[in-house]
Scaffold this active site. Structure first.
Site, PDB file in Angstrom:
ATOM      1  N   SER A  74      -5.399  33.672 -38.285  1.00 42.08           N
ATOM      2  CA  SER A  74      -5.371  34.893 -37.500  1.00 42.08           C
ATOM      3  C   SER A  74      -6.768  35.086 -36.915  1.00 42.08           C
ATOM      4  CB  SER A  74      -5.033  36.108 -38.371  1.00 42.08           C
ATOM      5  OG  SER A  74      -5.297  37.282 -37.617  1.00 42.08           O
ATOM      6  N   TYR A 166      -3.711  49.528 -26.281  1.00 44.05           N
ATOM      7  CA  TYR A 166      -3.864  48.242 -25.593  1.00 44.05           C
ATOM      8  C   TYR A 166      -4.866  48.363 -24.424  1.00 44.05           C
ATOM      9  CZ  TYR A 166      -2.037  44.034 -23.180  1.00 44.05           C
ATOM     10  OH  TYR A 166      -1.872  42.820 -22.564  1.00 44.05           O
ATOM     11  N   LYS A 170      -8.251  46.262 -24.039  1.00 42.43           N
ATOM     12  CA  LYS A 170      -8.413  45.303 -22.943  1.00 42.43           C
ATOM     13  C   LYS A 170      -9.639  45.623 -22.096  1.00 42.43           C
ATOM     14  CE  LYS A 170      -5.242  42.221 -23.410  1.00 42.43           C
ATOM     15  NZ  LYS A 170      -5.679  40.930 -24.003  1.00 42.43           N
ATOM     16  N   ALA A 198       2.604  37.912 -16.297  1.00 42.99           N
ATOM     17  CA  ALA A 198       3.491  36.764 -16.510  1.00 42.99           C
ATOM     18  C   ALA A 198       4.690  37.157 -17.349  1.00 42.99           C
ATOM     19  CB  ALA A 198       2.722  35.636 -17.206  1.00 42.99           C
TER      20      ALA A 198
HETATM   21  P1  NAI Z   1       2.826  36.160 -26.245  1.00 45.44           P
HETATM   22  O1  NAI Z   1       3.278  37.176 -27.250  1.00 45.44           O
HETATM   23  O2  NAI Z   1       3.819  35.210 -25.699  1.00 45.44           O
HETATM   24  O3  NAI Z   1       1.595  35.323 -26.798  1.00 45.44           O
HETATM   25  C1  NAI Z   1       0.610  35.860 -27.631  1.00 45.44           C
HETATM   26  C2  NAI Z   1       0.363  34.866 -28.730  1.00 45.44           C
HETATM   27  O4  NAI Z   1      -0.705  35.342 -29.557  1.00 45.44           O
HETATM   28  C3  NAI Z   1       1.581  34.684 -29.647  1.00 45.44           C
HETATM   29  O5  NAI Z   1       1.929  33.316 -29.719  1.00 45.44           O
HETATM   30  C4  NAI Z   1       1.120  35.241 -30.980  1.00 45.44           C
HETATM   31  O6  NAI Z   1       1.677  34.568 -32.107  1.00 45.44           O
HETATM   32  C5  NAI Z   1      -0.381  35.052 -30.890  1.00 45.44           C
HETATM   33  N1  NAI Z   1      -1.101  35.959 -31.789  1.00 45.44           N
HETATM   34  C6  NAI Z   1      -0.901  37.284 -31.959  1.00 45.44           C
HETATM   35  N2  NAI Z   1      -1.735  37.778 -32.882  1.00 45.44           N
HETATM   36  C7  NAI Z   1      -2.496  36.732 -33.295  1.00 45.44           C
HETATM   37  C8  NAI Z   1      -3.541  36.612 -34.246  1.00 45.44           C
HETATM   38  N3  NAI Z   1      -3.968  37.675 -34.948  1.00 45.44           N
HETATM   39  N4  NAI Z   1      -4.116  35.404 -34.426  1.00 45.44           N
HETATM   40  C9  NAI Z   1      -3.687  34.312 -33.727  1.00 45.44           C
HETATM   41  N5  NAI Z   1      -2.682  34.372 -32.831  1.00 45.44           N
HETATM   42  C10 NAI Z   1      -2.096  35.566 -32.607  1.00 45.44           C
HETATM   43  O7  NAI Z   1       2.167  37.008 -25.055  1.00 45.44           O
HETATM   44  P2  NAI Z   1       1.456  36.553 -23.685  1.00 45.44           P
HETATM   45  O8  NAI Z   1       2.059  37.376 -22.611  1.00 45.44           O
HETATM   46  O9  NAI Z   1       1.412  35.089 -23.542  1.00 45.44           O
HETATM   47  O10 NAI Z   1      -0.027  37.129 -23.917  1.00 45.44           O
HETATM   48  C11 NAI Z   1      -1.198  36.328 -23.901  1.00 45.44           C
HETATM   49  C12 NAI Z   1      -2.381  37.224 -23.594  1.00 45.44           C
HETATM   50  O11 NAI Z   1      -2.258  37.731 -22.256  1.00 45.44           O
HETATM   51  C13 NAI Z   1      -2.491  38.442 -24.495  1.00 45.44           C
HETATM   52  O12 NAI Z   1      -3.861  38.700 -24.768  1.00 45.44           O
HETATM   53  C14 NAI Z   1      -1.926  39.549 -23.641  1.00 45.44           C
HETATM   54  O13 NAI Z   1      -2.390  40.819 -24.030  1.00 45.44           O
HETATM   55  C15 NAI Z   1      -2.409  39.132 -22.274  1.00 45.44           C
HETATM   56  N6  NAI Z   1      -1.699  39.724 -21.170  1.00 45.44           N
HETATM   57  C16 NAI Z   1      -0.422  39.330 -20.870  1.00 45.44           C
HETATM   58  C17 NAI Z   1       0.213  39.888 -19.785  1.00 45.44           C
HETATM   59  C18 NAI Z   1       1.554  39.435 -19.353  1.00 45.44           C
HETATM   60  O14 NAI Z   1       2.003  39.869 -18.280  1.00 45.44           O
HETATM   61  N7  NAI Z   1       2.227  38.576 -20.104  1.00 45.44           N
HETATM   62  C19 NAI Z   1      -0.402  40.963 -18.986  1.00 45.44           C
HETATM   63  C20 NAI Z   1      -1.758  41.243 -19.341  1.00 45.44           C
HETATM   64  C21 NAI Z   1      -2.360  40.652 -20.407  1.00 45.44           C
END
Ligand code: NAI
Length: 301
Positions: A74, A166, A170, A198
């Protein structure tokens, strides 16, 4: 122009078991980087955990001949992050790229938000960005090379209903970036932010399916790849989604200098149009530049 390659480079991507992080990891590996796929494998709200997600991405990378290892720490766990970095160094002896991408959501309006919801989101996004950066920083300094990307969001920069936790987190990572771009400059450490949009499990319920269909994570990754490349800028906030890319900046207006008689709340009210007027507004690279403007205005400039 030549292709952007990462041969001989080592990258850590946090939260790379799915969504955006997975795409970043796959693409860096396709372009020659050795990649540490970190993921805790929890659910969107941060509960649970399994190393399977990260292992699957490693298998995908190996299937096309790339090099990768999985790590299930983590990003909030001191010992886990220390082990992530130690394992990377023992395996490949260097760390050139860190993409701090891991994230969770606990959306609630402020009235309904428990302190634990705020705390959990701050932990993963703020501490979970800071701790890996802190752990690789001196290694990058010693190498005189480092490329770091933090992951921000329009929610932090502009606001989003139900995301006070959040949004605060951010925006915090941008504050971290703004200082580290200055501290890293003399050691060729460049740090930038990606603000993605995304379709991932994180956005499943937040946007209509026909919109999500156009928002593949693959369309964000080129921005991240550029931001960790040799020619990367530093201190940039790149917004990216569906193939659109733009820069987000904080501007400050030129403003006014209120001399003695006007230096009052009423003076501010009466000069509000001038204070907020866009003529001469600027984006500053550091806090000192902004301070210089105040001294200039004080001197009548
Ligand atoms: P997602 O939920 O598919 O991926 C996030 C990943 O982080 C997951 O695989 C999860 O297991 C991992 N994770 C969570 N807590 C963790 C920890 N404590 N230690 C290690 N791994 C951990 O979500 P997504 O959309 O791919 O998000 C990726 C990043 O992009 C995040 O920081 C999110 O806040 C940011 N983001 C995404 C947006 C979107 O439109 N999808 C918009 C703006 C920001």
């Amino acid at each position: 122009m030549s292709d952007i390659r990462f041969d001989g480079k080592v990258a850590i991507v946090t939260g790379a078991g799915g969504g955006l992080g997975r795409q970043h990891a796959l693409e860096l590996a396709r372009r020659g980087a050795k990649v540490v796929v970190n993921d805790l494998g929890g659910s969107v709200d941060g509960s649970g955990g399994s190393s399977e997600a990260a292992l699957k991405v490693v298998e995908e990378i190996k299937a096309f001949g790339g090099e990768a290892i999985a790590h299930g720490a983590s990003v909030t766990d001191d010992a886990g992050v220390a082990d992530l970095v130690k394992t990377t160094m023992e395996t490949w002896g260097q760390i050139d790229i860190l993409i701090a991408n891991a994230g969770i959501l606990r959306d609630r309006t402020l009235t309904k938000m428990e302190l634990a919801d705020f705390e959990a989101v701050m932990q993963v996004h703020v501490w979970g960005t800071f701790k890996p950066i802190k752990a690789v920083w001196d290694i990058m300094k010693a190498q005189n090379y480092g490329r770091i990307v933090v992951t921000t969001s329009s929610s932090g920069m502009y606001g989003n209903f139900g995301q006070s936790n959040y949004g605060a987190a951010k925006m915090a990572v941008l504050g971290l970036m703004n200082t580290l771009k200055l501290e890293g400059a003399k050691n060729n450490i460049k740090i930038n932010a990606i603000s993605p949009v995304a379709a991932t499990r994180m956005t499943e319920g937040l946007m209509p399916p026909e919109v999500l269909a156009k928002l593949a994570p693959e369309a964000v990754t080129p921005g991240v790849v550029y931001l960790v490349s040799e020619d990367a800028p530093t201190g940039a906030i790149l917004t990216a989604g569906a193939g659109a890319f733009a820069l987000s900046r904080i501007y400050e207006t030129e403003g006014v200098y209120l001399s003695d008689g006007d230096l009052s709340a009423e003076g501010i009210r009466d000069h509000w149009d001038q204070i907020t007027g866009e003529d001469g507004q600027k984006a500053y690279f550091n806090g000192g530049e902004q301070g210089q403007k105040f001294f200039r205005k004080m001197a009548g400039g």
